[in-house]
Each structure stands twice: as structure tokens, then as C-alpha cells.
Design a protein around this motif. Sequence first.
Motif, mmCIF file in Angstrom:
data_model
loop_
_atom_site.group_PDB
_atom_site.id
_atom_site.type_symbol
_atom_site.label_atom_id
_atom_site.label_comp_id
_atom_site.label_asym_id
_atom_site.label_seq_id
_atom_site.Cartn_x
_atom_site.Cartn_y
_atom_site.Cartn_z
ATOM 1 N N ASP A 113 172.092 -98.886 9.842
ATOM 2 C CA ASP A 113 172.101 -99.999 10.540
ATOM 3 C C ASP A 113 171.479 -99.754 12.088
ATOM 4 O O ASP A 113 171.079 -100.562 12.689
ATOM 5 C CB ASP A 113 173.542 -100.595 10.724
ATOM 6 C CG ASP A 113 174.027 -101.316 9.425
ATOM 7 O OD1 ASP A 113 172.965 -101.485 8.553
ATOM 8 O OD2 ASP A 113 175.270 -101.475 9.472
ATOM 9 N N LEU A 114 171.671 -98.668 12.506
ATOM 10 C CA LEU A 114 170.922 -98.095 13.957
ATOM 11 C C LEU A 114 169.529 -97.942 13.933
ATOM 12 O O LEU A 114 169.032 -98.142 14.858
ATOM 13 C CB LEU A 114 171.783 -96.784 14.211
ATOM 14 C CG LEU A 114 173.207 -97.033 14.481
ATOM 15 C CD1 LEU A 114 173.855 -95.824 14.956
ATOM 16 C CD2 LEU A 114 173.696 -98.205 15.508
ATOM 17 N N ILE A 115 168.791 -97.642 12.826
ATOM 18 C CA ILE A 115 167.641 -97.310 12.681
ATOM 19 C C ILE A 115 166.851 -98.718 13.059
ATOM 20 O O ILE A 115 167.130 -99.923 12.514
ATOM 21 C CB ILE A 115 167.004 -96.850 11.153
ATOM 22 C CG1 ILE A 115 167.920 -95.781 10.867
ATOM 23 C CG2 ILE A 115 165.657 -96.599 10.925
ATOM 24 C CD1 ILE A 115 167.721 -94.651 11.457
ATOM 25 N N ALA A 125 165.009 -102.084 31.044
ATOM 26 C CA ALA A 125 163.580 -101.820 30.733
ATOM 27 C C ALA A 125 163.714 -101.085 29.237
ATOM 28 O O ALA A 125 164.653 -100.484 28.939
ATOM 29 C CB ALA A 125 163.129 -100.547 31.507
ATOM 30 N N LEU A 126 162.824 -101.553 28.430
ATOM 31 C CA LEU A 126 162.825 -101.090 27.053
ATOM 32 C C LEU A 126 162.250 -99.733 27.132
ATOM 33 O O LEU A 126 161.172 -99.251 27.535
ATOM 34 C CB LEU A 126 161.800 -101.881 26.126
ATOM 35 C CG LEU A 126 161.397 -101.416 24.705
ATOM 36 C CD1 LEU A 126 162.994 -101.882 24.088
ATOM 37 C CD2 LEU A 126 160.465 -102.409 24.012
ATOM 38 N N ASP A 166 174.780 -103.531 20.332
ATOM 39 C CA ASP A 166 174.866 -105.028 19.831
ATOM 40 C C ASP A 166 174.153 -105.281 18.619
ATOM 41 O O ASP A 166 173.107 -105.407 18.865
ATOM 42 C CB ASP A 166 174.411 -105.971 20.927
ATOM 43 C CG ASP A 166 174.599 -107.522 20.643
ATOM 44 O OD1 ASP A 166 174.739 -107.727 19.521
ATOM 45 O OD2 ASP A 166 174.729 -108.244 21.677
ATOM 46 N N MET A 167 174.919 -105.257 17.433
ATOM 47 C CA MET A 167 174.443 -105.512 15.872
ATOM 48 C C MET A 167 173.613 -106.671 15.948
ATOM 49 O O MET A 167 172.775 -107.039 15.250
ATOM 50 C CB MET A 167 175.434 -105.062 15.139
ATOM 51 C CG MET A 167 175.779 -103.589 15.176
ATOM 52 S SD MET A 167 174.287 -102.295 15.249
ATOM 53 C CE MET A 167 173.823 -102.453 13.597
ATOM 54 N N ARG A 171 170.104 -104.415 19.256
ATOM 55 C CA ARG A 171 169.808 -103.754 20.527
ATOM 56 C C ARG A 171 170.893 -102.952 21.027
ATOM 57 O O ARG A 171 171.985 -103.231 20.771
ATOM 58 C CB ARG A 171 169.135 -104.634 21.765
ATOM 59 C CG ARG A 171 170.208 -105.572 22.152
ATOM 60 C CD ARG A 171 169.221 -106.678 23.210
ATOM 61 N NE ARG A 171 169.303 -106.047 24.522
ATOM 62 C CZ ARG A 171 168.632 -106.537 25.387
ATOM 63 N NH1 ARG A 171 167.859 -107.533 25.134
ATOM 64 N NH2 ARG A 171 168.508 -106.067 26.487
ATOM 65 N N MET A 172 170.515 -102.069 21.729
ATOM 66 C CA MET A 172 171.570 -101.070 22.469
ATOM 67 C C MET A 172 171.091 -100.917 23.854
ATOM 68 O O MET A 172 169.796 -100.877 24.340
ATOM 69 C CB MET A 172 172.066 -99.969 21.722
ATOM 70 C CG MET A 172 170.768 -98.902 21.449
ATOM 71 S SD MET A 172 171.190 -97.407 20.520
ATOM 72 C CE MET A 172 171.963 -98.020 18.982
#
Length: 194
Positions: A113-115, A125-126, A166-167, A171-172
Motif C-alpha cells: 500500500d505504500l508503493i 514540496a514534492l 494519509d492513505m 501521500r505522506m
Amino acid sequence: MDRHNLRQFGVTPMSDTHICVGTISGSYGVTGELRIKSFCAVPEDIESYSPLTDERGDREFMLAILRPIKNGFAARLPEISTKEDADALRGTKLYARREQLPSLPDDEYYHADLIGLEVYDTGGALLGRVKTVQNHGADDLLELQLTGTSTTTFLPFTKSAVPTVDMATRRMVADPPEGILPTPKPETATGPQD
């Protein structure tokens, strides 16, 4: 404890409904037994998720574990009776339906789920996307594919380095420790010098 908790299941999901829980790594012996690598937190749990499917969902596998072997299990599938049939399945990834997997408490995540999650710094900033999740015996590490480059870096998957996951938005937010991100190269002056 300052760690996020992970459940190891596969590298990538087949879809939102299926997760890779293992792989067939070839034959074991000459009577059709298979070598199985399990990606489950409790390795022998792979058997309880049967029937498993292949990556496209075209085939179902009723896996029966026979015994532990080095780096996995010897297992049997009812339709496989020869070494050649078992070898033909080498490299087949095994998928379970997501609803078969245990539900997780807050602050616990499946690797798969994190991939692909986008990773932002605390200023918005990304930074990049999660490419893989690694664990070499200590803490879990997120391999980040940095935005706009072919460079990757490893980020500890701890609450201090990754305070927000934040699933729902995929994003995290990360606050990488000093030295994790590459230092930008200073721009050189191209005009005349004074």
C-alpha cells in the motif's frame, strides 16, 4: 516507540482488490513439489489465503504447504505432478484477495500500500514517490524515487522521519534526517566576474 508498523505483503498490488503474498520459485524434487517464498508477516499464513491467483487473475492455486525448507516452503498444488510442470510455474507471483488479509490497526500498513505514494516535505514540496519498502534487519526503509531525477534515496520509516501517512490521499509528509536528501549543487556563475 518511534516506528511505524508494517505488514510485509508483496512488492506491488495486482489491483486494489488483490495483494501479492508470495511467489513460486521453481520445483522442489522430482514429484511436482514447488518451492514457495512467502511475503507474509507470518510466513506459513500464505496457505490460509488459498485459493491464490496469478498476477492476471487467470489461474487459481489451492496451495498446500508440506514443510519448511531453506528460504521458504515445499508445497503442493493438486494439478502439478511433475518437476517439469512445477518448473513451468517458476516466477509466478501469488495473489490473495485483500479482504482475506487481516485488517490493520491505525498506524500499521501493508508494504504494497505504500508503493507509489507521493512524499512531500514539511513545507509542501514534492520530494518524490515511494519506489520500494526495504528492511535489512533494523528499521524499515522507504526507497524514494526523487522528483525530476533518476536518483533514489532511503528514508527511515519512523514517526519522526515520516510524521504523516494519509492513505486516503495517497501521500505522506516526511521530515528527513539531515544528510538523507542529496545536497543541491551550487549554481556556477556564467557571466563576467567582477
